[in-house]
Design a protein around this motif. Structure first.
Motif, short mmCIF file in Angstrom:
data_model
loop_
_atom_site.label_atom_id
_atom_site.label_comp_id
_atom_site.label_asym_id
_atom_site.label_seq_id
_atom_site.Cartn_x
_atom_site.Cartn_y
_atom_site.Cartn_z
N GLU A 11 -0.55 2.37 16.95
CA GLU A 11 -0.25 1.88 18.29
C GLU A 11 0.37 2.94 19.19
OE1 GLU A 11 -0.59 -1.56 19.46
OE2 GLU A 11 -1.94 -1.60 17.75
N GLY A 12 0.87 4.02 18.58
CA GLY A 12 1.53 5.07 19.36
C GLY A 12 2.90 4.67 19.85
N TRP A 13 3.55 3.77 19.12
CA TRP A 13 4.89 3.30 19.49
C TRP A 13 5.96 4.13 18.79
CZ3 TRP A 13 6.14 -2.49 20.47
CH2 TRP A 13 5.27 -2.99 21.47
N THR A 14 7.01 4.48 19.51
CA THR A 14 8.13 5.19 18.92
C THR A 14 9.15 4.20 18.37
OG1 THR A 14 9.41 5.24 20.98
CG2 THR A 14 7.84 7.06 20.59
N LYS A 15 10.05 4.68 17.53
CA LYS A 15 11.10 3.82 16.99
C LYS A 15 12.00 3.30 18.11
CE LYS A 15 11.22 5.99 12.43
NZ LYS A 15 12.04 6.71 11.43
N GLU A 67 0.82 -1.22 0.00
CA GLU A 67 0.00 0.00 0.00
C GLU A 67 0.86 1.27 0.00
OE1 GLU A 67 -0.12 -2.36 2.37
OE2 GLU A 67 -1.81 -3.52 1.60
N GLU A 68 2.15 1.11 -0.28
CA GLU A 68 3.11 2.22 -0.34
C GLU A 68 3.30 2.88 1.03
OE1 GLU A 68 2.04 4.87 -3.49
OE2 GLU A 68 2.52 3.41 -5.05
N VAL A 69 3.12 2.09 2.09
CA VAL A 69 3.39 2.57 3.44
C VAL A 69 4.81 2.13 3.81
CG1 VAL A 69 2.72 2.46 5.87
CG2 VAL A 69 0.96 2.35 4.07
N PRO A 70 5.71 3.06 4.16
CA PRO A 70 7.10 2.69 4.46
C PRO A 70 7.22 1.77 5.67
CG PRO A 70 6.89 5.06 4.09
CD PRO A 70 5.50 4.51 4.21
N PHE A 71 8.10 0.77 5.55
CA PHE A 71 8.44 -0.05 6.70
C PHE A 71 9.36 0.73 7.62
CE2 PHE A 71 7.89 -3.61 3.51
CZ PHE A 71 6.73 -4.12 4.08
N PHE A 72 9.40 0.34 8.88
CA PHE A 72 10.36 0.89 9.83
C PHE A 72 11.68 0.15 9.59
CE2 PHE A 72 11.75 0.69 14.54
CZ PHE A 72 12.75 1.63 14.30
N ILE A 73 12.70 0.87 9.14
CA ILE A 73 13.97 0.26 8.76
C ILE A 73 15.13 1.00 9.40
CG2 ILE A 73 15.47 -0.39 6.82
CD1 ILE A 73 13.00 -0.19 5.01
N ASP A 74 16.10 0.24 9.93
CA ASP A 74 17.36 0.82 10.41
C ASP A 74 18.50 0.31 9.52
OD1 ASP A 74 16.59 2.39 12.59
OD2 ASP A 74 16.49 0.65 13.93
N ILE A 108 6.66 -4.45 10.57
CA ILE A 108 6.10 -3.26 11.17
C ILE A 108 6.33 -2.06 10.26
CG2 ILE A 108 6.23 -1.68 13.15
CD1 ILE A 108 7.00 -4.12 14.85
N ASP A 109 5.25 -1.37 9.93
CA ASP A 109 5.35 -0.19 9.07
C ASP A 109 4.93 1.05 9.85
OD1 ASP A 109 2.47 -0.06 9.01
OD2 ASP A 109 2.48 -1.55 7.40
N GLU A 110 5.08 2.20 9.23
CA GLU A 110 4.81 3.46 9.92
C GLU A 110 3.33 3.61 10.28
OE1 GLU A 110 6.43 6.72 7.73
OE2 GLU A 110 8.51 6.00 7.91
N GLN A 111 2.46 3.04 9.47
CA GLN A 111 1.04 3.11 9.75
C GLN A 111 0.69 2.38 11.05
OE1 GLN A 111 -1.98 0.96 7.19
NE2 GLN A 111 -2.46 3.06 6.60
N LEU A 112 1.25 1.18 11.21
CA LEU A 112 1.01 0.41 12.43
C LEU A 112 1.61 1.11 13.64
CD1 LEU A 112 -0.09 -2.15 13.77
CD2 LEU A 112 2.06 -3.29 13.20
N MET A 113 2.77 1.73 13.47
CA MET A 113 3.41 2.45 14.58
C MET A 113 2.54 3.62 15.04
SD MET A 113 7.31 2.46 13.15
CE MET A 113 7.87 3.69 14.34
N HIS A 158 11.23 2.71 21.18
CA HIS A 158 10.55 1.68 21.96
C HIS A 158 10.57 0.34 21.22
CE1 HIS A 158 7.96 -0.02 24.98
NE2 HIS A 158 7.02 -0.30 24.10
N ILE A 159 10.33 0.39 19.92
CA ILE A 159 10.34 -0.85 19.13
C ILE A 159 11.73 -1.47 19.14
CG2 ILE A 159 10.13 -1.79 16.79
CD1 ILE A 159 7.87 0.19 16.32
N ARG A 160 12.77 -0.65 18.96
CA ARG A 160 14.15 -1.16 19.00
C ARG A 160 14.42 -1.84 20.34
NH1 ARG A 160 15.60 4.26 17.00
NH2 ARG A 160 15.82 4.16 14.72
N GLU A 161 14.03 -1.19 21.42
CA GLU A 161 14.30 -1.71 22.76
C GLU A 161 13.60 -3.05 22.98
OE1 GLU A 161 13.35 -0.46 27.41
OE2 GLU A 161 13.39 1.09 25.85
N ILE A 162 12.32 -3.12 22.63
CA ILE A 162 11.54 -4.36 22.81
C ILE A 162 12.11 -5.47 21.94
CG2 ILE A 162 9.30 -5.45 22.40
CD1 ILE A 162 9.33 -3.72 24.87
N ALA A 163 12.41 -5.15 20.68
CA ALA A 163 12.91 -6.16 19.74
C ALA A 163 14.25 -6.72 20.18
CB ALA A 163 13.01 -5.56 18.34
#
Length: 269
Positions: free
Chosen positions: A138-142, A102-109, A130-135, A144-149
């Motif tokens: 959910e109200g999750w920051t980058k 759907e042309e929604v960017p993924f969260f990528i490092d 996980i893409d930016e739309q899902l983030m 927070h996702i890095r830390e949990i992952a």
């Protein structure tokens, strides 16, 4: 087997009343969509044809399996907060798609010159990147996702199998949990392997379901490593890179290996 015949087989086996197929002749790609949600997956046919010549029907069965699993979860409502323990980092090549259909960017490092880090919500038999739309939902920051992952990654087993070839040792991590290559992000594991090495330590992630640590003690070891990683790279379901990395002082440095026992260059990250 050719692309035309493969396309017919995939359409027949994946056919359902609510699905449609679109063929891109120029790119030789087949897209399978859920007509109700408009979501779907795109399959590159030439790569599957190449695998068919090596693995025959097993190559097609693998594609069908992963396609069915991916299509089954599309459109479902996924919650990160309810499934924190199932968020993991995944290593992919730098040529891997940067956005969802759907042309929604993924969260990528960025990881190295050859690899990037994506983040996935594990759904059992498959996963959702996980893409930016899902983030946003959910109200999750980058951060927070890095830390949990990273926390969840450290909980995964790092048991390895050992092989010795021409005086060089190779350690294989292959649990088939979907995150074998992701262990390259486990600093503690890499440091422990570095302490065990008597020669130069290399790390390879030719595809998503294997990680190879090399303890290279002589020049022949580089030839063995190059042949080994290329073999895994061409046979993996999710190829990442045929290059290996030198590991030293917590850093990964991609290396080019030529035949005749020569390491001819290193690529800066």
């Amino acid at each position: 087997m050719d692309s035309k015949k493969l396309r017919r087989i995939l359409e027949e086996r994946l056919k359902q009343s609510h699905r449609s197929f679109k063929f891109d002749r120029e790119r030789d790609e087949l897209r399978i969509e859920n007509e109700q949600s408009g979501k779907g997956i795109t399959v590159s046919l030439p790569g599957i044809v190449a695998k068919w010549h090596e693995k025959k029907e097993k190559a097609i069965d693998e594609v069908i399996y992963y396609a069915e699993e991916a299509l089954s979860v599309m459109g479902a409502d996924h919650s990160l907060a309810a499934q924190e323990k199932n968020v993991f980092p995944v290593i992919r090549s730098t040529s891997f798609p940067k956005e969802a259909a759907e042309e929604v960017p993924f969260f990528i490092d960025k990881h190295t010159a050859e690899t990037n880090i994506y983040y996935a919500l594990d759904l059992g038999k498959t996963y959702r990147l996980i893409d930016e739309q899902l983030m946003r939902k959910e109200g999750w920051t980058k951060e927070h996702i890095r830390e949990i992952a990273q926390f969840n990654l450290r909980s995964l087993k790092t048991d390895v199998k050992t092989d010795e070839v021409a005086g060089n040792k190779f350690y294989f991590l292959n649990t088939n949990d979907g995150y074998d290559a992701s262990r390259i992000l486990n600093d503690k594991f890499l440091k422990e392997m570095f302490e065990r090495a008597e020669g130069e330590m290399t790390v390879s992630v030719p595809h998503g379901d294997v990680l190879i640590v090399g303890d290279i003690r002589n020049e022949t070891g580089y030839d063995v490593l190059a042949q080994m990683t290329m073999s895994f790279f061409t046979s993996g379901h999710v190829p990442i890179t045929a290059l290996s990395f030198l590991y030293e002082e917590g850093k990964l440095e991609p290396i080019f290996i030529m035949a005749k026992n020569r390491t001819v260059g290193r690529e800066d990250e």
